[in-house]
Design an enzyme around this catalytic site. Structure first.
Site, PDB file in Angstrom:
ATOM      1  N   ASP A  24       0.862  -1.055  -0.053  1.00 35.20           N
ATOM      2  CA  ASP A  24       0.033  -0.019   0.131  1.00 35.20           C
ATOM      3  C   ASP A  24       0.882   1.229  -0.049  1.00 35.20           C
ATOM      4  O   ASP A  24       1.949   1.092   0.522  1.00 35.20           O
ATOM      5  CB  ASP A  24      -1.093  -0.047   1.311  1.00 35.20           C
ATOM      6  CG  ASP A  24      -2.315   0.753   0.960  1.00 35.20           C
ATOM      7  OD1 ASP A  24      -3.330   0.206   0.843  1.00 35.20           O
ATOM      8  OD2 ASP A  24      -2.164   2.197   1.217  1.00 35.20           O
ATOM      9  N   SER A  25       0.390   2.234  -0.483  1.00 30.75           N
ATOM     10  CA  SER A  25       1.290   3.478  -0.633  1.00 30.75           C
ATOM     11  C   SER A  25       0.988   4.405   0.703  1.00 30.75           C
ATOM     12  O   SER A  25       1.892   5.061   1.070  1.00 30.75           O
ATOM     13  CB  SER A  25       0.775   4.441  -1.508  1.00 30.75           C
ATOM     14  OG  SER A  25      -0.572   4.817  -1.452  1.00 30.75           O
ATOM     15  N   ASP A  75      -7.009  -4.454  -5.515  1.00 31.20           N
ATOM     16  CA  ASP A  75      -8.222  -3.621  -5.090  1.00 31.20           C
ATOM     17  C   ASP A  75      -7.590  -2.210  -4.950  1.00 31.20           C
ATOM     18  O   ASP A  75      -7.661  -1.413  -3.727  1.00 31.20           O
ATOM     19  CB  ASP A  75      -8.509  -4.045  -3.558  1.00 31.20           C
ATOM     20  CG  ASP A  75      -9.667  -3.739  -3.138  1.00 31.20           C
ATOM     21  OD1 ASP A  75     -10.664  -3.053  -3.885  1.00 31.20           O
ATOM     22  OD2 ASP A  75     -10.047  -3.661  -1.752  1.00 31.20           O
ATOM     23  N   CYS A 115     -13.863  -0.062  -7.588  1.00 30.53           N
ATOM     24  CA  CYS A 115     -15.015   0.419  -6.957  1.00 30.53           C
ATOM     25  C   CYS A 115     -15.518   1.930  -7.553  1.00 30.53           C
ATOM     26  O   CYS A 115     -16.180   2.751  -7.137  1.00 30.53           O
ATOM     27  CB  CYS A 115     -14.611   0.902  -5.443  1.00 30.53           C
ATOM     28  SG  CYS A 115     -13.381   1.963  -5.328  1.00 30.53           S
TER      29      CYS A 115
END
Length: 454
Positions: A310-311, A358, A398
Site C-alpha cells: 500500500d502507498s 483492490d 469501486c
C-alpha cells in the site's frame, strides 16, 4: 462558501422547473438533480397564492434568463428571495407538471436531492425516522447481526436517503455526510439511527460525524459549519481513534479519524472470504491492501506467503497491528505505489501464484471513465505478467462510472495484449448490506472478479 444553520431548516417551500426535456431521469426516480438541468428563472417561493394556482396552467417562459450558480452560492442565507441550504423544494417539468420533492443546496452543483416522488409525501422527521428504521431492518433480513462485527446500516441513495452513509464498527457509528442539504438535520438523523440500531440488536455508544475534504468543497460547507457538524462526534478527541471489530473471524482495527471512507471497506467483507478460499498453499501478492482485508484473510486461509502493498504508511501500520493481533506471521508489508511496485517486481523476475488488485476509485465522474479504464488495463496487465499459467487474479473496481460490462471488456483487452486466456471463476459484487437502488445505477458500483489466468 455557505454557512449552514445546524438547527432544523426553515419550513419555507419552493418550486422550480427543469429545462426542456431534462426531466426524464426524475420520472424514473433518480435522486440527483444537477444545476444544469434546472430552469433557474422559474424558481419561486410557494406562497398561499402560488399553492392555490393551477401549476400546470402556464408553461415557463422559454426566453427567461437563468439565474447564475454564483448568485445562488453567494446569496445571503437570510435573504428569503432565495432558498437556503436544506430547504424543501418541489421539482416540476418545464410545462409545470409536478415530478418530485427534495432538498436544495444552492452552493452545490448537485443542486437538489430528491426524496419523495408522490405529491402527498412529506419530507419531515417522521419520514426520516421511517426510512432509517426500514434501512436497519433491511440488514436483518439476512440473519442476526454480530454486535462486535461491522456493517453498513445506511447507504445513501440505496436506502432513499441521498447524502447519508452510516457504518457500524462494533459499538461505534461512523456517520458520513455527503450531501450538504442534510446538515441541518444531522443531529436528528444520528438520534434516529442510534435508536434503530439499538432496536435491532446492535446498540452503539460512540459516534463519529465527518465529511471528506472533496465533499466540503463541492457542497460549499464553511469551516464554521464543518466545526459545528464535527462537534456532534462523541468519540474522545484526545483518545486513540482506532476501533476494533470482528471481520471474517479476524480482529481488525480501523482508524475512524484518519482512515479512508467511513474507516474500512465493509463492502468487500464477503469478497475477502471468497478470495481467501483460493489462496491455500499459494504465494500471494495483495496490491492496495489498506488495512489488510484481503491479505490477512489469505494468510489465515493457509497461503504460503502473503506480500501486502500500500502507498499509505498509516494504513500499513494498522495492517501490521491487525496481523500481530491475529498472530499471522506469513504476511509481510511493503510500502509503494501500485503501478511502480508491479513494474519493479516484473523487472526483478518475481512470480506469484495469486495476485489481488483492490485499487482506489479511478473514475469519480463520467468524463474520467476512459482514463480509468486505461488505468485498470495497465494495472491488470502488469499483474498478469507476474502470474504463471493457472495463477489466480482477484481484480476489483469501486468506480461506479465503470460498468461491470466495461470492466470485463477491460479484461478481454488485457488477455488480448498479453496473449493469455482469462477464465472467470466468480463475478461478485459488494456484501449484501451494501444494497443498491435500480433507479440510481451509480449505487451498483463494486466489481470483484476472480479469474484463472492460463
Amino acid at each position: 462558501m455557505v454557512t449552514f444553520n445546524l438547527m432544523q431548516s426553515s419550513s419555507a417551500r419552493w418550486q422550480i422547473r427543469t429545462r426542456p426535456n431534462r426531466h426524464y431521469p426524475f420520472l424514473s426516480r433518480h435522486p440527483w438533480v444537477m444545476a444544469n438541468a434546472l430552469a433557474h428563472a422559474t424558481l419561486r417561493e410557494m406562497t398561499p397564492e402560488v399553492e392555490s394556482d393551477d401549476s400546470q396552467s402556464q408553461p415557463a417562459d422559454k426566453n427567461a434568463a437563468a439565474e447564475t450558480d454564483q448568485q445562488a452560492a453567494e446569496s445571503d442565507p437570510n435573504d428569503r428571495q432565495l432558498p437556503v441550504c436544506g430547504d424543501i423544494i418541489d421539482l416540476l417539468d418545464y410545462d409545470g407538471n409536478w415530478i418530485a420533492r427534495g432538498l436544495i443546496n444552492p452552493a452545490s452543483r448537485l443542486r437538489i436531492r430528491l426524496y419523495a416522488f408522490s405529491s402527498e409525501e412529506q419530507i419531515d422527521d417522521a419520514t426520516w425516522a421511517e426510512r432509517i428504521e426500514q434501512a436497519v431492518a433491511r440488514r436483518r433480513l439476512t440473519g442476526s447481526p454480530n454486535p462486535q462485527g461491522g456493517e453498513r446500516l445506511i447507504f445513501s441513495e440505496s436506502d432513499r436517503m441521498s447524502g447519508l452513509i452510516v457504518d457500524r464498527y462494533a459499538d461505534c457509528l461512523s456517520v458520513q455526510i455527503t450531501g450538504g442539504a442534510l446538515i441541518p438535520r444531522t443531529e436528528m438523523l444520528i438520534r434516529e439511527v442510534t435508536a434503530a440500531a439499538a432496536r435491532h440488536q446492535t446498540p452503539c455508544q460512540r459516534v463519529l460525524v465527518w465529511m471528506d475534504d472533496a465533499t466540503v468543497k463541492h457542497e460549499g460547507v464553511s469551516e464554521e459549519t464543518l466545526a459545528e457538524l464535527q462537534s456532534l462526534t462523541t468519540l474522545d478527541s484526545e483518545a486513540d481513534s482506532t476501533v476494533w471489530y470482528q471481520h471474517n473471524g479476524l480482529e481488525m482495527a480501523i482508524d475512524l479519524q484518519d482512515g479512508q471512507k467511513t474507516g474500512g471497506y465493509l463492502d468487500q467483507q464477503l469478497n475477502h472470504a471468497a478470495a481467501a478460499s483460493y489462496m491455500a498453499d499459494r504465494r500471494v501478492l495483495d496490491i492496495c491492501t489498506y488495512t489488510g482485508g484481503f491479505a490477512l484473510a489469505a494468510a489465515r486461509a493457509g497461503a504460503k506467503e502473503v506480500v501486502a502493498v500500500d502507498s499509505s504508511e498509516r494504513a500499513l501500520d494498522i495492517a501490521k497491528r491487525n496481523a500481530e493481533r491475529n498472530q499471522l506471521t506469513n504476511v509481510r508489508f511493503d510500502q509503494g505505489d501500485c503501478f511502480d511496485d508491479l513494474k519493479e517486481r516484473r523487472e526483478r523476475g518475481e512470480q506469484f501464484d495469486a495476485i489481488i488488485l483492490d485499487p482506489p476509485r479511478f473514475a469519480g465522474s463520467r468524463n474520467q471513465t476512459n482514463a480509468a479504464l486505461r488505468a485498470y488495463t495497465r494495472l491488470n496487465a502488469s499483474a498478469v505478467d507476474l502470474l504463471p499459467p493457472g495463477g489466480i487474479l482477484v481484480t476489483c473496481s469501486c468506480s461506479g462510472r465503470v460498468s461491470r460490462a466495461d470492466f470485463l471488456n477491460m479484461l478481454v483487452d488485457v488477455g488480448r495484449k498479453r496473449g493469455r486466456d482469462l477464465i472467470v471463476l466468480e463475478s461478485r459484487g459488494p456484501s449484501p448490506d451494501h444494497v443498491f437502488a435500480v433507479s440510481c445505477p451509480e449505487s451498483d458500483y463494486l466489481k470483484c472478479i476472480v479469474v484463472q489466468v492460463i
